[in-house]
Design an enzyme around this catalytic site. Structure first.
Site, PDB file in Angstrom:
ATOM      1  N   GLY A   1     -19.277  -8.216  11.838  1.00 27.13           N
ATOM      2  CA  GLY A   1     -18.185  -8.319  12.803  1.00 27.13           C
ATOM      3  C   GLY A   1     -18.149  -7.143  13.762  1.00 27.13           C
TER       4      GLY A   1
ATOM      5  N   VAL B   1     -30.716  -3.985  21.611  1.00 22.19           N
ATOM      6  CA  VAL B   1     -29.932  -4.106  22.849  1.00 22.19           C
ATOM      7  C   VAL B   1     -29.228  -2.771  23.091  1.00 22.19           C
ATOM      8  CG1 VAL B   1     -28.104  -5.376  24.030  1.00 22.19           C
ATOM      9  CG2 VAL B   1     -29.647  -6.576  22.451  1.00 22.19           C
TER      10      VAL B   1
ATOM     11  N   GLY C   1     -25.281  -6.758  21.453  1.00 23.87           N
ATOM     12  CA  GLY C   1     -26.438  -6.816  20.555  1.00 23.87           C
ATOM     13  C   GLY C   1     -26.320  -8.002  19.614  1.00 23.87           C
ATOM     14  N   HIS C   2     -25.116  -8.175  19.060  1.00 22.67           N
ATOM     15  CA  HIS C   2     -24.877  -9.339  18.199  1.00 22.67           C
ATOM     16  C   HIS C   2     -24.969 -10.629  19.021  1.00 22.67           C
ATOM     17  CE1 HIS C   2     -22.412  -6.146  16.046  1.00 22.67           C
ATOM     18  NE2 HIS C   2     -23.211  -6.544  15.094  1.00 22.67           N
TER      19      HIS C   2
ATOM     20  N   HIS D   1     -20.692  -6.994  19.461  1.00 23.46           N
ATOM     21  CA  HIS D   1     -21.000  -6.512  20.806  1.00 23.46           C
ATOM     22  C   HIS D   1     -22.172  -7.320  21.354  1.00 23.46           C
ATOM     23  CE1 HIS D   1     -24.241  -4.538  18.713  1.00 23.46           C
ATOM     24  NE2 HIS D   1     -23.399  -3.826  17.994  1.00 23.46           N
TER      25      HIS D   1
ATOM     26  N   LYS E   1     -32.768  -2.927  15.680  1.00 23.86           N
ATOM     27  CA  LYS E   1     -31.917  -1.726  15.645  1.00 23.86           C
ATOM     28  C   LYS E   1     -31.873  -1.141  14.230  1.00 23.86           C
ATOM     29  CE  LYS E   1     -28.149   0.907  16.202  1.00 23.86           C
ATOM     30  NZ  LYS E   1     -27.288   0.563  15.124  1.00 23.86           N
TER      31      LYS E   1
ATOM     32  N   GLY F   1     -31.626  -7.682  13.769  1.00 22.41           N
ATOM     33  CA  GLY F   1     -31.949  -6.784  14.873  1.00 22.41           C
ATOM     34  C   GLY F   1     -32.924  -5.692  14.460  1.00 22.41           C
TER      35      GLY F   1
ATOM     36  N   MET G   1     -26.577  -0.187  21.211  1.00 21.75           N
ATOM     37  CA  MET G   1     -25.239  -0.716  20.893  1.00 21.75           C
ATOM     38  C   MET G   1     -25.035  -0.704  19.390  1.00 21.75           C
ATOM     39  SD  MET G   1     -24.532  -3.812  23.492  1.00 21.75           S
ATOM     40  CE  MET G   1     -24.538  -3.513  25.253  1.00 21.75           C
TER      41      MET G   1
HETATM   42  P1  AMP Z   1     -24.116  -5.314  11.769  1.00 22.44           P
HETATM   43  O1  AMP Z   1     -22.924  -6.108  12.176  1.00 22.44           O
HETATM   44  O2  AMP Z   1     -24.104  -3.917  12.267  1.00 22.44           O
HETATM   45  O3  AMP Z   1     -24.398  -5.426  10.285  1.00 22.44           O
HETATM   46  O4  AMP Z   1     -25.359  -5.978  12.488  1.00 22.44           O
HETATM   47  C1  AMP Z   1     -25.604  -7.353  12.381  1.00 22.44           C
HETATM   48  C2  AMP Z   1     -26.944  -7.650  12.982  1.00 22.44           C
HETATM   49  O5  AMP Z   1     -26.921  -7.264  14.348  1.00 22.44           O
HETATM   50  C3  AMP Z   1     -28.088  -6.881  12.330  1.00 22.44           C
HETATM   51  O6  AMP Z   1     -29.234  -7.724  12.246  1.00 22.44           O
HETATM   52  C4  AMP Z   1     -28.316  -5.749  13.282  1.00 22.44           C
HETATM   53  O7  AMP Z   1     -29.619  -5.225  13.251  1.00 22.44           O
HETATM   54  C5  AMP Z   1     -28.036  -6.439  14.608  1.00 22.44           C
HETATM   55  N1  AMP Z   1     -27.700  -5.453  15.653  1.00 22.44           N
HETATM   56  C6  AMP Z   1     -26.698  -4.554  15.634  1.00 22.44           C
HETATM   57  N2  AMP Z   1     -26.729  -3.787  16.742  1.00 22.44           N
HETATM   58  C7  AMP Z   1     -27.782  -4.223  17.481  1.00 22.44           C
HETATM   59  C8  AMP Z   1     -28.375  -3.830  18.726  1.00 22.44           C
HETATM   60  N3  AMP Z   1     -27.894  -2.826  19.454  1.00 22.44           N
HETATM   61  N4  AMP Z   1     -29.461  -4.502  19.156  1.00 22.44           N
HETATM   62  C9  AMP Z   1     -29.993  -5.519  18.424  1.00 22.44           C
HETATM   63  N5  AMP Z   1     -29.491  -5.927  17.247  1.00 22.44           N
HETATM   64  C10 AMP Z   1     -28.408  -5.293  16.770  1.00 22.44           C
END
Ligand code: AMP
Length: 280
Positions: A31, A175, A36-37, A34, A148, A146, A183
């Site tokens: 959650g 992203v 990236g998500h 942004h 990331k 990601g 992000m």
């Molecule tokens: P999170 O909500 O932080 O657990 O991330 C969920 C998914 O979004 C994971 O696969 C992350 O690697 C991906 N993610 C988070 N930030 C970015 C970003 N800036 N660019 C690409 N993928 C991202």
């Protein structure tokens, strides 16, 4: 777009989609979504007939003194972003719905103990446990993560192969904000000056890539370029800077072929990570 909070309903809905011949793409999240998500959800939705995302702040991947309680939670905005990005289903379970027996967890072994695992040794076991559960609930799919979180992506590729999970794990590009900052939901913790200081992570990766481009091949010297760049920023505290094999994540003595540069630092209350690929 359907919002589903129970495992039983999500499994039934996605089984019905597959029975009707439709493919499923899955992009799990915690959650506070942004762009990236958004790009990950859009990719999972456009490359498959049905796009699924999950929003679940997973307690087992946080350590005792980490930001589980304060992790940003923005459900209404997240649902709107998921819908705009093309998701057909959003899974929003409670902790009680997800975890019914905490006697079992997945131990990812040594690959979870390098890079981020040095300071967060519990983290990748928690990630692997929740993602294995999500894969079992969602069922056969393409599962997007990601770059990331490069170590997470690597661990999950290994996990899917090791346990014969019927998913195809696919990495999606990092992203960035226009000024280069990757992000992250945790960027919300940064004050104005800290936001500027946070640019040192990308600057470190760029300086290291320049060093490789101009002939440096020693992994430890490339890592030192990154470390020095972060350490020259007074508001940042270096966790690690590393030049590693892109598959094993072990430090590279010499760069010959593909390598991954990875960096982590605390800036104020935020622990930030970033990485990039280099080839020599
Ligand atoms: P999170 O909500 O932080 O657990 O991330 C969920 C998914 O979004 C994971 O696969 C992350 O690697 C991906 N993610 C988070 N930030 C970015 C970003 N800036 N660019 C690409 N993928 C991202």
């Amino acid at each position: 777009m359907k919002v589903i909070a129970t495992k039983r309903e999500l499994r039934a809905a996605l089984d019905a989609e597959r029975t009707a011949g439709r493919t499923v793409g899955f992009f799990p999240t915690m959650g506070s979504l942004h762009d990236g998500h958004a790009q990950g959800i859009a990719r999972a939705s456009s490359e498959n007939d049905v796009g699924v995302t999950s929003i679940f702040v997973n307690p087992t991947q946080f350590g005792p003194n980490e930001d589980l309680a304060s992790y940003p939670r923005t459900l209404d905005a997240d649902l709107a972003l998921s819908e705009r990005s093309g998701a057909s289903y959003v899974f929003t379970p409670t902790v009680e719905e997800m975890y019914t027996d905490d006697a079992f967890s997945i131990d990812v072994g040594p690959i979870g103990m390098v890079l981020c695992g040095v300071t967060r040794p519990w983290h990748f076991n928690g990630v692997a446990t929740v993602v294995a559960k999500l894969w079992n609930i969602v069922g056969p799919c393409r599962s997007y993560f990601g770059e990331k979180d490069y170590q997470q992506l690597t661990v999950l590729k290994r996990l899917a192969a090791a346990f014969d999970v019927p998913v195809e794990v696919i990495g999606t590009p990092i992203v960035r904000e226009p000024d280069g900052l990757a992000m992250s939901s945790r960027n919300a913790y940064l004050s104005g000056p800290e936001r500027t200081a946070a640019l040192c992570l990308k600057a470190a990766l760029d300086a290291a890539a320049d060093a490789v481009a101009t002939g440096e091949r020693a992994g430890n010297r490339v890592a030192a370029v990154m470390a020095e760049t972060v350490q020259s920023e007074v508001l940042a505290r270096l966790d690690y800077a590393a030049c590693v094999d892109p598959v094993t994540l072990q430090p590279l003595e010499r760069i010959e072929g593909d390598a991954r540069l990875a960096v982590a630092a605390w800036v104020g209350a935020a622990r930030l990570i970033d990485n990039s690929a280099v080839t020599a």
